[in-house]
Design a protein around this motif. Structure first.
Motif, mmCIF file in Angstrom:
data_model
loop_
_atom_site.group_PDB
_atom_site.id
_atom_site.type_symbol
_atom_site.label_atom_id
_atom_site.label_comp_id
_atom_site.label_asym_id
_atom_site.label_seq_id
_atom_site.Cartn_x
_atom_site.Cartn_y
_atom_site.Cartn_z
ATOM 1 N N GLY A 117 37.096 82.856 56.968
ATOM 2 C CA GLY A 117 38.243 82.782 56.075
ATOM 3 C C GLY A 117 38.529 84.064 55.335
ATOM 4 O O GLY A 117 37.669 84.941 55.196
ATOM 5 N N PHE A 118 39.758 84.133 54.839
ATOM 6 C CA PHE A 118 40.162 85.269 54.019
ATOM 7 C C PHE A 118 39.471 85.242 52.666
ATOM 8 O O PHE A 118 39.552 86.198 51.896
ATOM 9 C CB PHE A 118 41.681 85.253 53.835
ATOM 10 N N ASP A 119 38.801 84.112 52.381
ATOM 11 C CA ASP A 119 38.028 84.027 51.140
ATOM 12 C C ASP A 119 36.676 84.716 51.258
ATOM 13 O O ASP A 119 35.862 84.667 50.339
ATOM 14 C CB ASP A 119 37.838 82.565 50.727
ATOM 15 N N GLY A 120 36.415 85.370 52.405
ATOM 16 C CA GLY A 120 35.181 86.128 52.587
ATOM 17 C C GLY A 120 34.010 85.289 53.049
ATOM 18 O O GLY A 120 32.873 85.780 53.073
ATOM 19 N N THR A 121 34.240 84.047 53.477
ATOM 20 C CA THR A 121 33.143 83.188 53.923
ATOM 21 C C THR A 121 33.264 82.881 55.404
ATOM 22 O O THR A 121 34.365 82.827 55.966
ATOM 23 C CB THR A 121 33.108 81.857 53.143
ATOM 24 N N VAL A 122 32.105 82.683 56.036
ATOM 25 C CA VAL A 122 32.011 82.173 57.400
ATOM 26 C C VAL A 122 31.265 80.845 57.322
ATOM 27 O O VAL A 122 30.180 80.767 56.737
ATOM 28 C CB VAL A 122 31.257 83.147 58.327
ATOM 29 N N ARG A 123 31.849 79.795 57.893
ATOM 30 C CA ARG A 123 31.263 78.462 57.766
ATOM 31 C C ARG A 123 30.982 77.871 59.146
ATOM 32 O O ARG A 123 31.755 78.086 60.083
ATOM 33 C CB ARG A 123 32.205 77.541 56.982
ATOM 34 N N LEU A 124 29.873 77.133 59.238
ATOM 35 C CA LEU A 124 29.502 76.412 60.451
ATOM 36 C C LEU A 124 29.620 74.918 60.191
ATOM 37 O O LEU A 124 29.160 74.420 59.160
ATOM 38 C CB LEU A 124 28.072 76.760 60.877
ATOM 39 N N TRP A 125 30.192 74.199 61.162
ATOM 40 C CA TRP A 125 30.452 72.765 60.993
ATOM 41 C C TRP A 125 29.973 71.996 62.212
ATOM 42 O O TRP A 125 30.042 72.502 63.333
ATOM 43 C CB TRP A 125 31.963 72.506 60.807
ATOM 44 N N ASP A 126 29.535 70.754 61.982
ATOM 45 C CA ASP A 126 29.195 69.835 63.060
ATOM 46 C C ASP A 126 30.270 68.755 63.080
ATOM 47 O O ASP A 126 30.265 67.855 62.237
ATOM 48 C CB ASP A 126 27.814 69.214 62.820
ATOM 49 N N PRO A 127 31.212 68.799 64.036
ATOM 50 C CA PRO A 127 32.300 67.818 64.035
ATOM 51 C C PRO A 127 31.816 66.381 64.163
ATOM 52 O O PRO A 127 32.478 65.451 63.700
ATOM 53 C CB PRO A 127 33.140 68.226 65.260
ATOM 54 N N ALA A 128 30.646 66.180 64.776
ATOM 55 C CA ALA A 128 30.157 64.824 65.023
ATOM 56 C C ALA A 128 29.780 64.097 63.736
ATOM 57 O O ALA A 128 29.783 62.868 63.689
ATOM 58 C CB ALA A 128 28.965 64.864 65.969
ATOM 59 N N ILE A 129 29.441 64.835 62.680
ATOM 60 C CA ILE A 129 29.001 64.180 61.452
ATOM 61 C C ILE A 129 29.980 64.422 60.306
ATOM 62 O O ILE A 129 29.662 64.189 59.145
ATOM 63 C CB ILE A 129 27.599 64.662 61.030
#
Length: 454
Positions: A117-129
Motif C-alpha cells: 500500500g501507499f501507506d508504506g505497509t506490505v500485508r500477507l493474507w490467508d483468504p481461506a480464514i
C-alpha cells in the motif's frame, strides 16, 4: 515471428493483467470495476466478474493470480483488497489499506495473498480464514476536495462519492449537503465564491453543479477525464489519462480548446491567470486558460506527481523520482532544480523567502529557497506519506497532515509548534488568514486558528 492480438472488452482503462503459467488464460482488470478472463486467442471465458455487493461500481487498480488463474486478487479504489475464485465468480474482501494499494500478488496455489500500500505497509493474507471483512470501500467519505470561502466563514468539501457539504467555520453544524456524481469521485474543483463545483466521476464524466440550488448545470464530455481545476467562475480545465486536456466555458457548457499531452494520470494547477498541465508521462505545459496557448516547459521525464504556482512569478512541479523543478512563468525559463529525499507527493506555494514546499512518501517536508544555491529547510516529524500541506503567506506558519494521523503546525523557522491527532489519515490542508482547515480520509474536517508565539 511474434503475432500481436488485440481484444476490446473493458469500458475504461485497463490497470492490471496476468497470464497463466501455461499461457492459456489471460486475466485483465480495469477502471470499470470488472475482472475478465480470456483464452490464448483473447476470446472471453465466461461473463465479466463484478462485485455486485458494492453500492456503486468501483475501479480496480491492480490484479494478480495463481499459476492457473483460477484464484485472483484485486486492489480496489479506496484501499480494499479482494480475493476471487474466478471459476465460481465468488469474492472475499480481505482488508483495507490506509490509502491506495499499489500492487497485489498471490502465491502459486493462491493460498496466500500479498498487498503493498501507499501507506508504506506490505500485508500477507490467508483468504481461506478471512472473517469479519471490513467494508469494501472504507474510504468512501475521504475528502477529495476542500475549499474555504473568501471571507473564511464557510468551508466546502467533496468526498470520494461526490457528496458536497457546505458548513460554517464557526460552531454551527453543516448547513447543506447534496450528492453530485453517482460513483467514485476522482477529482473536484470549487469556484472562488463556493458557488460552483466541478466534479469528475470514475468513468471520466465531468459535471458542473450550482451549489446554492444543489442542481447540475452541465455535463462536460471528456471520457478519460481524471483531474480538473477552475479558473474564476467561468472557465474550467479538465485533463485525462489519455493525454487530452480541454478548456471549458462552464457558464454555457462549451469546449474552448484542446491540448494534447502524453498519457498518464495528469496534474493540474492554477493561479487564476495561467494553468500548469503535467502529464503522467512527463510533458509539462503552461497555458492561457481562455485559449490553451502557452509554453512547453519540458517534453518528458519522470512521472509528474504535483505542481503549484508560487510567489515571485514562479511555478514548480515534483516527480516520483524526487525531482523538484522550477520555471519562471513569464518566459518558461528554468529557474532551478533540486532533489527531494524521496518521491514527491505534493508541491504547494510558500512565501517570498521559500516559494515552495514539497512533501514526500518518507514523511519529510522541505522548504525550497528563492535564491539559487540557498539553503533548503527540512521539517521532520511525520512518519509515512504527507498528503496535505499549506503555508500562510503572511506569517509563514505551515500546516501539514499525513498518514500518521496527525496535523502538525510549524513556525516559519522550521520548528514544530503543535501536533494534533486526527481520526484518519490527513488528506487536504488549507490555510487562509490564520484559519486552518484539514480534511481526512474518514470525512472529518478539523478547523483551528494559527498563531505564532515566537
Amino acid at each position: 515471428m511474434p503475432v500481436a492480438r488485440r481484444r476490446d472488452g473493458h469500458e475504461r482503462s485497463v490497470y492490471g493483467c496476468a497470464v497463466a503459467a501455461a499461457g492459456d488464460v489471460v486475466l485483465t482488470a480495469g477502471r470499470d470495476g470488472a475482472l475478465r478472463r480470456w483464452d490464448a486467442a483473447l476470446r472471453p471465458l465466461g461473463e465479466p466478474m463484478i462485485d455486485r455487493s458494492l453500492p456503486l461500481p468501483t475501479g480496480i487498480w491492480a490484479c494478480a493470480g495463481n499459476r492457473a488463474l483460477d484464484k485472483a486478487v484485486t486492489a480496489l479504489v479506496g484501499g480494499a483488497v479482494q480475493a476471487w475464485d474466478t471459476e465460481s465468480s465468488t469474492v472475499t474482501t480481505l482488508a483495507g489499506h490506509a490509502g491506495t494499494v499499489n500492487d497485489v500478488a498471490t502465491s502459486c496455489d493462491g493460498g496466500v495473498v500479498a498487498s503493498a500500500g501507499f501507506d508504506g505497509t506490505v500485508r500477507l493474507w490467508d483468504p481461506a480464514i478471512a472473517t469479519g471483512a471490513p467494508p469494501a470501500e472504507p474510504f468512501s467519505t475521504m475528502i477529495q476536495t476542500m475549499a474555504l470561502s473568501v471571507d473564511g466563514r464557510r468551508v466546502l468539501t467533496v468526498d470520494a462519492y461526490g457528496v458536497v457539504r457546505v458548513g460554517s467555520t464557526g460552531a454551527r453544524p453543516a448547513e447543506q449537503a447534496f450528492t453530485t456524481c453517482r460513483s467514485w469521485c476522482r477529482d473536484g474543483a470549487v469556484g472562488s465564491d463556493l458557488g460552483t463545483v466541478l466534479v469528475i466521476d470514475h468513468t471520466g464524466t465531468a459535471e458542473v453543479w450550482d451549489v446554492e440550488r444543489a442542481m447540475r448545470r452541465h455535463v462536460l464530455p471528456h471520457p478519460e477525464a481524471a483531474a480538473c481545476v477552475m479558473v474564476g467562475e467561468r472557465i474550467a480545465v479538465t485533463a485525462g489519462d489519455d493525454g487530452t486536456c480541454f478548456g471549458w466555458d462552464i457558464v454555457h457548457g462549451v469546449r474552448l480548446w484542446t491540448v494534447e499531452l502524453g498519457p498518464g494520470v495528469p496534474v493540474l494547477a492554477t493561479d487564476g491567470v495561467a494553468v500548469l498541465i503535467g502529464a503522467g508521462s512527463g510533458p509539462v505545459r503552461l497555458v492561457d486558460p481562455a485559449t490553451g496557448h502557452g509554453l512547453t516547459l519540458r517534453d518528458g521525464g519522470a512521472v509528474v506527481q504535483s505542481g503549484a504556482f508560487g510567489p515571485g512569478g514562479l511555478v514548480a512541479l515534483g516527480t516520483d523520482a524526487g525531482e523538484v523543478l522550477r520555471w519562471r512563468t513569464r518566459d518558461g525559463a528554468a529557474d532551478q532544480a533540486g532533489a527531494h529525499p524521496t518521491g514527491v507527493l505534493l508541491i504547494v506555494p510558500g512565501t517570498a523567502r521559500y516559494p515552495f514546499l514539497s512533501s514526500g512518501t518518507d514523511g519529510g517536508v522541505v522548504l525550497w529557497p528563492a535564491a539559487a544555491g540557498g539553503r533548503r529547510r527540512r521539517l521532520t516529524g511525520h512518519v509515512g506519506p504527507v498528503r496535505g500541506a499549506a503555508v500562510d503567506p503572511l506569517t509563514g506558519l505551515i500546516a501539514t497532515a499525513g498518514d500518521d494521523k496527525t496535523l502538525r503546525v510549524w513556525a516559519a523557522s522550521g520548528s514544530q509548534r503543535a501536533v494534533l491527532p486526527l481520526s484518519g489519515n490527513g488528506q487536504k490542508v488549507l490555510v487562509q488568514d490564520g484559519l486552518i482547515a484539514c480534511g481526512d480520509d474518514g470525512g472529518f474536517v478539523y478547523l483551528g486558528t494559527l498563531r505564532d508565539h515566537e
